[in-house]
Write a protein that holds these residues in place. Structure first.
Motif, PDB file in Angstrom:
ATOM      1  N   TRP A  31      55.690   6.740  47.305  1.00  0.00           N
ATOM      2  CA  TRP A  31      56.403   7.199  46.105  1.00  0.00           C
ATOM      3  C   TRP A  31      57.077   8.546  46.338  1.00  0.00           C
ATOM      4  O   TRP A  31      58.250   8.732  46.026  1.00  0.00           O
ATOM      5  CB  TRP A  31      55.434   7.297  44.943  1.00  0.00           C
ATOM      6  N   LEU A  32      56.334   9.486  46.930  1.00  0.00           N
ATOM      7  CA  LEU A  32      56.897  10.816  47.187  1.00  0.00           C
ATOM      8  C   LEU A  32      58.030  10.753  48.216  1.00  0.00           C
ATOM      9  O   LEU A  32      58.978  11.527  48.148  1.00  0.00           O
ATOM     10  CB  LEU A  32      55.805  11.764  47.680  1.00  0.00           C
ATOM     11  N   ARG A  34      60.078   8.394  48.421  1.00  0.00           N
ATOM     12  CA  ARG A  34      61.152   7.610  47.804  1.00  0.00           C
ATOM     13  C   ARG A  34      61.482   6.349  48.598  1.00  0.00           C
ATOM     14  O   ARG A  34      62.647   5.986  48.789  1.00  0.00           O
ATOM     15  CB  ARG A  34      62.408   8.459  47.638  1.00  0.00           C
ATOM     16  N   GLY A  36      60.520   3.452  47.606  1.00  0.00           N
ATOM     17  CA  GLY A  36      60.709   2.378  46.648  1.00  0.00           C
ATOM     18  C   GLY A  36      59.577   1.374  46.589  1.00  0.00           C
ATOM     19  O   GLY A  36      59.703   0.334  45.951  1.00  0.00           O
TER      20      GLY A  36
END
Length: 256
Positions: A31-32, A34, A36
């Protein structure tokens, strides 16, 4: 010597906490970063825990009955075909064609192993070997199919140019998508080339922990790796052929 010495993992009350922490770590990093897939990492780990728990219970009953063993393998095949097909088409038409390359790769290799006597016909042996082959063919089909479909979509102009030069539709598509789709074999090739030097795969470790000698474990792992590479090669070739023939994509008129 403790009772857990015959296992790679010590089953203690702390184990569920560690598994949850690792799942949360993977999800947080995705998540950090990115990527997805933050939520997908966590849900995949939770699904794996639930599915493995259920399968562990079911297999204990399945291995005692030949019909149940066959049914369980067919169930695994159905899930593999559905998963690979959805990966290739993203839910679009033709996803059911993924069952063909998976069967084409798994069935003959499994038949050779069982028919030659190399692999006993007992359920406790056939089920994991079939699972390994199905899993490998799933990966090869999904990777090859997705890369081939994307390549044809991005280089549609080149396909049309080949058609203008007199190529048949299948041949024109094959010239564009085959080199990219062939990359689906790279993970299996790397695993086979580096076995024993970089990693000790699960079959080797499992047989070793089961009490076999390192030589016996090495033989089992060699058979598994060679069989898996052969199955994935067949699955990749069949997948590329199906993509070139338009089985995973809508008709040309629908793409405009």
């Amino acid at each position: 010597m403790s009772s857990s010495s015959s296992s790679m993992i010590a089953v203690t009350p702390l184990l569920p906490v560690i598994v949850l922490l690792l799942a949360a770590l993977g999800g947080a990093v995705a998540w950090l970063g990115r990527l997805g897939h933050g939520r997908a990492v966590v849900t995949a780990c939770l699904r794996a825990a639930l599915q493995l728990g259920a399968v562990s219970v079911v297999i204990a009953w399945v291995v005692a009955y030949s019909a149940a063993v066959t049914g369980f393998i067919l169930l695994m095949y159905g899930v593999a075909a559905f998963t690979a097909g959805r990966r290739v088409t993203a839910g679009g038409p033709g996803w059911w064609w993924a069952g063909l390359p998976i069967a084409a790769g798994t069935a003959p290799v499994l038949a050779v192993l069982a028919g030659s006597g190399v692999t006993p016909l007992s359920g406790i042996v056939i089920i994991p070997i079939a699972g390994i082959l199905l899993g490998g063919c799933l990966t090869a089909t999904a990777l090859a199919g997705r890369r081939a479909v994307e390549e044809l979509r991005q280089r549609r102009g080149e396909v049309e140019a080949a058609l203008a030069l007199g190529f048949m539709p299948r041949d024109a598509a094959m010239e564009i998508c085959r080199p990219s789709a062939a990359g689906a074999l790279v993970p299996a090739l790397d695993q086979t080339r580096t076995v024993g030097l970089v990693t000790l795969p699960g079959a080797f470790v499992g047989v070793l922990l089961g009490g076999a000698s390192p030589i016996e474990a090495g033989i089992v792992q060699l058979v598994v790796l060679v069989a898996l590479l052969a199955a994935e090669a067949v699955a990749t070739v069949v997948t590329v052929e199906l993509v070139a023939r338009g089985r995973f994509t809508p008709p040309a008129a629908d793409q405009r």
